[in-house]
Design an enzyme around this catalytic site. Structure first.
Site, PDB file in Angstrom:
ATOM      1  CB  SER A   1       4.976  -1.865   0.367  1.00 36.42           C
ATOM      2  OG  SER A   1       3.842  -1.609  -0.432  1.00 36.42           O
TER       3      SER A   1
ATOM      4  NE  ARG B   1      -1.844  -2.534  -8.292  1.00 35.44           N
ATOM      5  CZ  ARG B   1      -0.910  -2.418  -9.251  1.00 35.44           C
ATOM      6  NH1 ARG B   1       0.328  -2.766  -9.003  1.00 35.44           N
ATOM      7  NH2 ARG B   1      -1.238  -1.923 -10.428  1.00 35.44           N
TER       8      ARG B   1
ATOM      9  CE  LYS C   1      -4.968  -0.236  -0.626  1.00 37.19           C
ATOM     10  NZ  LYS C   1      -3.609  -0.396  -1.094  1.00 37.19           N
TER      11      LYS C   1
ATOM     12  CG  ASP D   1       5.364  -0.491  -3.441  1.00 36.86           C
ATOM     13  OD1 ASP D   1       4.341  -0.481  -2.743  1.00 36.86           O
ATOM     14  OD2 ASP D   1       6.156  -1.446  -3.492  1.00 36.86           O
TER      15      ASP D   1
ATOM     16  CB  THR E   1      -0.809   0.055   1.324  1.00 33.86           C
ATOM     17  OG1 THR E   1      -1.499  -1.149   1.490  1.00 33.86           O
ATOM     18  CG2 THR E   1      -1.772   1.197   1.355  1.00 33.86           C
TER      19      THR E   1
ATOM     20  N   GLY F   1      -1.040  -2.825   5.581  1.00 39.21           N
ATOM     21  CA  GLY F   1      -0.694  -4.084   6.241  1.00 39.21           C
ATOM     22  C   GLY F   1      -1.668  -5.167   5.813  1.00 39.21           C
TER      23      GLY F   1
ATOM     24  CB  SER G   1       1.371   1.196  -4.218  1.00 38.87           C
ATOM     25  OG  SER G   1       1.901   0.898  -2.970  1.00 38.87           O
TER      26      SER G   1
ATOM     27  CG  ASP H   1      -2.318   2.115  -3.072  1.00 41.57           C
ATOM     28  OD1 ASP H   1      -2.119   1.061  -3.685  1.00 41.57           O
ATOM     29  OD2 ASP H   1      -2.306   2.195  -1.816  1.00 41.57           O
TER      30      ASP H   1
END
Lengths: 246, 274
Positions: free
Chosen positions: B170, B60, B74, B207, B42, B88, B210, B58
């Site tokens: 992440s 995803r 999220k 990343d 994330t 997480g 994400s 984001d």
């Protein structure tokens, strides 16, 4: 409709009588008067004041250790009326609840939440058969961050309410009617006026000309540094001002 | 305060109920290392501006190397004045925030006040610490209460940080790079929204875990503006239509066979007409 007969225990433990009364709770209210003291508390525009008698019956008693005003948190104090041992137990519990709130939620407990918590605990005693209600009345004075000066009272029945002015103890009814007359005239007292009204209420109702050593005064103002118990010299200043006014 | 989730109050101190199970599991793996909980990947970020707080995330959700949800939400609702971004393990963030929201609703009703950020943070910290990181939830809480505009982060082990700008997940390093460079105190609303968008965008670009769209949530004293999506990714999903133009597949031969039908029975039923 035939009235149900009780087994005779409704006076001994907190179960309902056939008329729907809880005798033990009513006896608890009578027990408040056993202390023989009266307390008065008034909420002003930017302050709250609690005044109670200080009776030291024994010459051998250390007067410094006799008190009915307790600090619960930085911004909350309380005046206890009734049986001293029960009062101390409740104060200890209130301090624990306030500290636990601070630990769990990271900010100081608001006055109304603390009073509600103590009232809920008192209510449990009116339902549990194994514990008697406590024979004392708690009057909370405090400063709320959002709502300003607050005055709350909770009793052995588990009822609590916010007040503009209130009294507890032996001369509760007389003090309350005196306060009603005063509050009708004026609602936004200044600091000076609040203290003087509280002291004069006690003096009138008990017909005592108070000396500084016979009174306990606890105050909290929006300006000051939390709940403070006034010293005898400070009380004397107000008594002098009061006598000059009269 | 009555918690709706527990039938009995949790025991004080540490809970070692799973110690035996963990020890048995360790024995099963070579090297004695239990598998680590999977980070679902994330980028979440938050920024305090002049009139409140802006939260961004984001959309995803990944499960290993597969994108499990391209439009997952999220930014979770906690209270009318508090929202929470979760990074997480998806289930952990979802359930933890729901639990917190439920308890704070009860509190709001008993006290007649909106809950404070410190209260939400302390409850979360208490719960996550009690579980010693077994609940894999890294949360960014933002909101406006009677004491001001606040932004906190709570880690899975129960650590708390209070900052004017934060990023987790992440993609947090990519987002934090943007925030560190461009954050200013007392920004205007549009500057703050753009800053969060660029930060999340950096996370999405750099990343793998994400991606997709960017959600933004603006919380001020007047209310909440939940913009979902704030920015859609340029890689749109396929249209989900399976109609093909006539001529897509070339016709090689055509054979028409008429069906001969025999009339076996004929009956006429008069219909009632007005």
């Amino acid at each position: 409709m035939s009235r149900g007969s009780s087994a005779g225990f409704d006076r001994h433990i907190t179960i309902f009588s056939p008329e729907g009364r809880l005798y033990q709770v009513e006896y608890a209210f009578k027990a408040i008067n056993q202390g023989g003291l009266t307390s008065v508390a008034i909420r002003g525009k930017d302050c709250v004041v609690a005044v109670t008698q200080k009776k030291v019956p024994d010459k051998l008693l250390d007067a410094k250790t006799v008190t009915h005003l307790y600090k619960i948190t930085e911004n909350i104090g309380c005046v206890m009326t009734g049986m001293t041992a029960d009062s101390r137990s409740q104060v200890q519990r209130a301090r624990y609840e306030a500290a636990n709130w601070m630990y769990k939620y990271g900010y100081e407990i608001p006055v109304d939440m603390l009073c509600k918590r103590m009232a809920d605990i008192s209510q449990v005693y009116t339902q549990n058969a194994e514990m008697r209600p406590l024979g004392c009345c708690m009057i909370f004075v405090g400063l709320d961050e959002e709502l300003g000066p607050q005055l709350y009272k909770c009793d052995p029945a588990g009822y609590y309410c916010g007040f503009k002015a209130t009294a507890a103890g032996v001369k509760q009814t007389e003090a309350t009617s005196y306060l009603e007359k005063k509050v009708k005239k004026k609602l936004d007292w200044t600091y000076q006026q609040t203290i003087e009204t509280a002291i004069s209420c006690l003096a009138t109702v008990l017909s005592i000309d108070f000396k500084p050593s016979e009174l306990e005064v606890g105050i909290i103002t929006t300006k000051g540094s939390g709940f403070k118990i006034l010293s005898e010299t400070e009380i004397d200043v107000h008594l002098v001002a009061l006598s000059e006014r009269e | 305060m009555a918690l709706s989730n527990v039938l009995e109050t949790p025991l004080p101190g540490f809970n070692f109920d799973n110690a035996a199970r963990n020890a048995a599991l360790e024995g099963l793996y070579d090297g004695g290392q239990t598998p680590k909980p999977m980070k679902t990947g994330t980028t979440i970020a938050g920024v305090v501006f002049k009139d409140g707080v802006v939260l961004g995330a984001d959309t995803r959700a990944t499960s290993g190397e597969v994108v499990a949800d391209k439009m997952c939400s999220k930014i979770h609702y906690i209270a009318p004045n508090i929202y929470c971004c979760g990074a997480g393990t998806a289930a952990d963030t979802e359930k933890t925030t729901e639990l917190l929201s439920s308890n704070l609703t009860i509190f709001s009703q008993t006290s007649g006040r909106n809950p404070r950020l410190v209260m939400a943070v302390n409850i979360l910290q208490d719960m996550l610490y009690r579980y010693h990181g077994q609940i894999g939830a890294s949360l960014i809480l933002g909101g406006v209460d009677c004491t001001g505009n606040h932004l906190y982060t709570v880690g899975p082990y129960g650590s708390v940080n209070k900052m004017p700008y934060l990023a987790m997940g992440s993609g947090d390093l990519a987002a934090l790079g943007i925030l560190e460079d461009r954050y200013q105190q007392d920004m205007e609303l549009d500057t703050a929204k753009e800053l969060v968008r660029v930060a999340i965008h950096a996370g999405i670009m750099n990343d793998l875990a994400s991606g997709n769209n960017i959600d933004i949530c603006v919380i001020t004293r007047e209310g909440v503006d939940y913009i979902r999506p704030y920015q859609e990714s340029e890689y749109k999903d396929r249209n989900m239509k399976y109609r093909y133009r006539p001529g897509t597949t070339p016709v090689l031969t055509k054979k028409v066979v008429p069906l001969k039908l025999e009339v076996v029975q004929e009956s006429v039923q008069q219909m009632e007409t007005i």
